[in-house]
Design a protein around this motif. Structure first.
Motif, PDB file in Angstrom:
ATOM      1  N   HIS A 144       1.189  -1.113  -0.067  1.00 54.44           N
ATOM      2  CA  HIS A 144      -0.053   0.218   0.011  1.00 54.44           C
ATOM      3  C   HIS A 144       0.420   0.894  -0.163  1.00 54.44           C
ATOM      4  CE1 HIS A 144      -2.860   2.619   1.140  1.00 54.44           C
ATOM      5  NE2 HIS A 144      -2.827   3.088   2.245  1.00 54.44           N
ATOM      6  N   ASP A 145       0.929   2.051  -1.192  1.00 57.11           N
ATOM      7  CA  ASP A 145       0.700   3.268  -0.845  1.00 57.11           C
ATOM      8  C   ASP A 145       2.289   3.743  -1.232  1.00 57.11           C
ATOM      9  OD1 ASP A 145       0.622   6.016  -1.016  1.00 57.11           O
ATOM     10  OD2 ASP A 145       1.344   6.518   1.312  1.00 57.11           O
ATOM     11  N   VAL A 146       3.148   2.943  -1.834  1.00 62.17           N
ATOM     12  CA  VAL A 146       4.393   2.274  -2.432  1.00 62.17           C
ATOM     13  C   VAL A 146       4.848   3.379  -3.938  1.00 62.17           C
ATOM     14  CG1 VAL A 146       4.630   0.337  -1.218  1.00 62.17           C
ATOM     15  CG2 VAL A 146       4.601   0.579  -3.376  1.00 62.17           C
ATOM     16  N   LEU A 147       6.514   3.753  -3.850  1.00 59.27           N
ATOM     17  CA  LEU A 147       6.502   3.903  -5.211  1.00 59.27           C
ATOM     18  C   LEU A 147       6.617   2.542  -5.725  1.00 59.27           C
ATOM     19  CD1 LEU A 147       8.432   7.131  -4.077  1.00 59.27           C
ATOM     20  CD2 LEU A 147       6.241   7.339  -4.795  1.00 59.27           C
ATOM     21  N   VAL A 148       6.905   3.286  -6.913  1.00 66.39           N
ATOM     22  CA  VAL A 148       7.062   1.706  -8.035  1.00 66.39           C
ATOM     23  C   VAL A 148       7.842   2.130  -9.279  1.00 66.39           C
ATOM     24  CG1 VAL A 148       5.774   0.201  -9.785  1.00 66.39           C
ATOM     25  CG2 VAL A 148       4.181   0.826  -8.258  1.00 66.39           C
ATOM     26  N   TYR A 149       9.433   1.541  -9.272  1.00 67.56           N
ATOM     27  CA  TYR A 149      10.297   1.827 -10.025  1.00 67.56           C
ATOM     28  C   TYR A 149       9.543   1.631 -11.380  1.00 67.56           C
ATOM     29  CZ  TYR A 149      14.229   0.956 -12.675  1.00 67.56           C
ATOM     30  OH  TYR A 149      15.025   0.606 -14.018  1.00 67.56           O
ATOM     31  N   ASP A 150       9.707   2.448 -12.808  1.00 66.73           N
ATOM     32  CA  ASP A 150       9.018   2.256 -13.618  1.00 66.73           C
ATOM     33  C   ASP A 150      10.400   2.542 -14.575  1.00 66.73           C
ATOM     34  OD1 ASP A 150       8.266   2.701 -16.332  1.00 66.73           O
ATOM     35  OD2 ASP A 150       5.882   3.396 -15.688  1.00 66.73           O
ATOM     36  N   ARG A 151      10.985   1.958 -15.379  1.00 64.40           N
ATOM     37  CA  ARG A 151      12.247   1.864 -16.559  1.00 64.40           C
ATOM     38  C   ARG A 151      11.500   3.454 -17.235  1.00 64.40           C
ATOM     39  NH1 ARG A 151      12.396  -0.139 -21.156  1.00 64.40           N
ATOM     40  NH2 ARG A 151      15.229   0.015 -21.367  1.00 64.40           N
ATOM     41  N   SER A 152      10.028   3.300 -17.638  1.00 66.46           N
ATOM     42  CA  SER A 152       9.919   4.180 -19.207  1.00 66.46           C
ATOM     43  C   SER A 152       9.159   5.547 -18.779  1.00 66.46           C
ATOM     44  CB  SER A 152       8.688   4.064 -19.728  1.00 66.46           C
ATOM     45  OG  SER A 152       7.853   3.371 -18.989  1.00 66.46           O
TER      46      SER A 152
END
Length: 506
Positions: A6-14
């Motif tokens: 819950h309420d996490v930042l998510v790694y996104d290469r783009s």
């Protein structure tokens, strides 16, 4: 079981910033089901709070590793590979492990990796003097019990030393009456090794809900016959397995083309390609002393390079031509190699080293690795090497839930300036607060939840301390071979091969 992050930042290469969020990530079973804001909590689900300051990344993939040396870290000084191997794995039947020893040393590595967010490992296990069903089972069972995802191969040569090395005539002179050692057969024949593979594949491929898979390994093309190489390649084709091959790790291996008649002047990469055995499922391990022709062949084959920069530094092997490989579209993955030639199993420091060592290769700074490229190697390259593209290496619905959660409210990320740069250059694994494999939380706050770490360490410390005198005795016996092997290494070092992969020079 369900888990809601819950309420996490998510790694996104783009994403421009390298992450999106805060978001909720719902894991159901072994897969990511949803990545979206403000998700309701499913009944019975465990909730992990991110508080907007925790970063969810794909689990790290260790693309090259040898588990049998897990208990030997810090025990051999830096030496060229060919000398190092005399002390790392001396030929002495007294050092053959019991199943419990094999289990414990494998578990030591699995625990260390899980603590640091490594969720997947490719283990090219050399089980000296040769693999038996009991030892194969012990290694695989340790991985199954630890909760990690593992792809296991049996790294065993089946040719005598004299067929694997250059400058053999000089070695015979140096060895004198002991020169016959170079002609002694390998401990196990090709037939014996294929029986071991039959056991590995039939017993463990797809085990533990598909967390454990088999791979095949030739160790290196110069260490096996073409017939055995082809038989392993056939297994890889039939069962969809990766094939591991150490290729041109050191300068002595580069000189084999001219010093071993069977290679007829060809590099080991060209030799492998001419056999029709350089393929998309091939993991080209190290690829340090490759030239442009070799890289073209690797690219044409669609093979993956497993880059091990810390090991290459520890053993003085040289610097892999990163930009030349990336520029050809060759997938590159990252590996620690074995614990004894990194002295830890920390893929974060491998990533940092990959982001730095190529800066001294003499290239224009525009051609130095970027943090984004290093992270792609860590995740996408690792998934490609393991033949799990589209299942591992990203945080999105449908992917396997192999994940690591990092606390950003730490020194490494304060202030948060550039996520990608800080992941590569600042993080060392200490900020991993949770590791999940196949939807199961297997480590939290620096400790693995699947085993009793304290009891494991106590048993391993006592067991391997008791065996240390045998290890030292075997190493003392190996010391008598050093002059012959040192002469071979020095002869290779003095040979002009048309290029160099060493930096600093004279």
């Amino acid at each position: 079981m369900s888990v809601l992050l819950h309420d996490v930042l998510v790694y996104d290469r783009s994403a421009p910033a390298g992450h999106t969020g805060p978001l909720d990530v719902l894991v159901v079973g072994d897969r990511i089901e949803m990545v979206a804001p403000h998700q309701p909590v499913p009944e019975g689900a465990r909730v992990v709070e991110g508080r907007g300051r925790h970063l969810l990344v794909p689990g790290l993939i260790n693309a090259h590793f040898h588990s049998p040396a897990n208990h030997l870290k810090g025990s051999v000084r830096s030496l060229p590979l060919e000398l190092f191997m005399l002390f790392e794995s001396p030929s002495d039947e007294r050092l053959a492990p019991t199943p419990r020893e094999a289990y414990l040393r494998t578990m030591l590595g699995a625990v260390e990796m899980l603590q640091r967010g490594v969720t997947s490992v490719q283990d090219d296990a050399f089980l000296m003097p040769f693999p038996t069903p009991e030892i194969v089972d012990a290694v695989a069972q340790a991985y199954a019990d630890s909760g990690i995802r593992a792809t296991l191969a049996l790294d065993q040569p089946e040719l005598p030393e004299a067929e694997k090395l250059p400058f053999v005539a000089g070695m015979r002179r140096a060895l004198g009456p002991r020169a016959g050692l170079l002609d002694e057969p390998a401990p196990a024949s090709a037939g014996h090794l294929l029986e071991a593979y039959a056991h590995l594949v039939s017993t463990w491929h797809g085990a533990a809900d598909d967390r454990i898979r088999a791979a095949v390994s030739v160790s290196a093309p110069q260490r096996v016959s073409p017939e055995y190489f082809a038989a392993l390649d056939d297994l890889a084709e039939r069962f969809g397995l990766p094939l591991y091959a150490h290729l041109l790790e050191t300068k002595p291996q580069r000189t084999l083309g001219t010093e071993q008649p069977r290679f007829a002047g060809r590099s080991l990469v060209r030799y492998t390609a001419d056999l029709g055995l350089l393929k998309p499922h091939t993991n080209v391990i190290h690829a340090v002393w490759v030239d442009d022709d070799d890289l073209d062949l690797i690219a044409e084959a669609g093979a993956t390079i497993a880059h091990n920069p810390v090991s290459n530094l520890r053993l003085g092997s040289g610097v892999m031509p990163w930009r030349a490989a990336i520029g050809r579209g060759i997938p590159v993955a990252l590996g620690t190699d074995e614990a004894i030639c990194d002295d830890s199993i920390n893929l974060w420091t491998v990533a940092k080293t990959a982001g730095l060592i190529h800066n001294v290769a003499g290239l224009d700074s525009d051609d130095w690795p970027t943090a984004a490229e290093v992270l792609d190697a860590l995740w996408l390259g690792g998934a490609r090497a393991q033949r799990r593209e589209g299942e591992l290496g990203a945080v999105r619905p449908g992917m396997l839930a192999d994940l690591a959660l990092l606390d950003l409210h730490t020194i490494a990320f304060t202030p948060l300036n550039d996520l990608r740069e800080q992941l590569v250059h600042c993080e060392d694994g200490r900020d991993v607060v949770l590791t999940m494999v196949a939807g199961r939380i297997v480590a939290e706050h620096g400790h693995v939840t699947t085993v009793d770490e304290s009891a494991l360490l106590d048993e391993a410390r006592e067991l391997f301390a008791a065996k240390r005198p045998l290890v030292e005795s075997a190493r003392q016996a190996s010391a008598a071979l050093v002059p012959a092997y040192q002469g071979m290494v020095r002869a290779a070092a003095g040979t002009d091969v048309g290029f160099t992969r060493w930096v600093g020079g004279r």
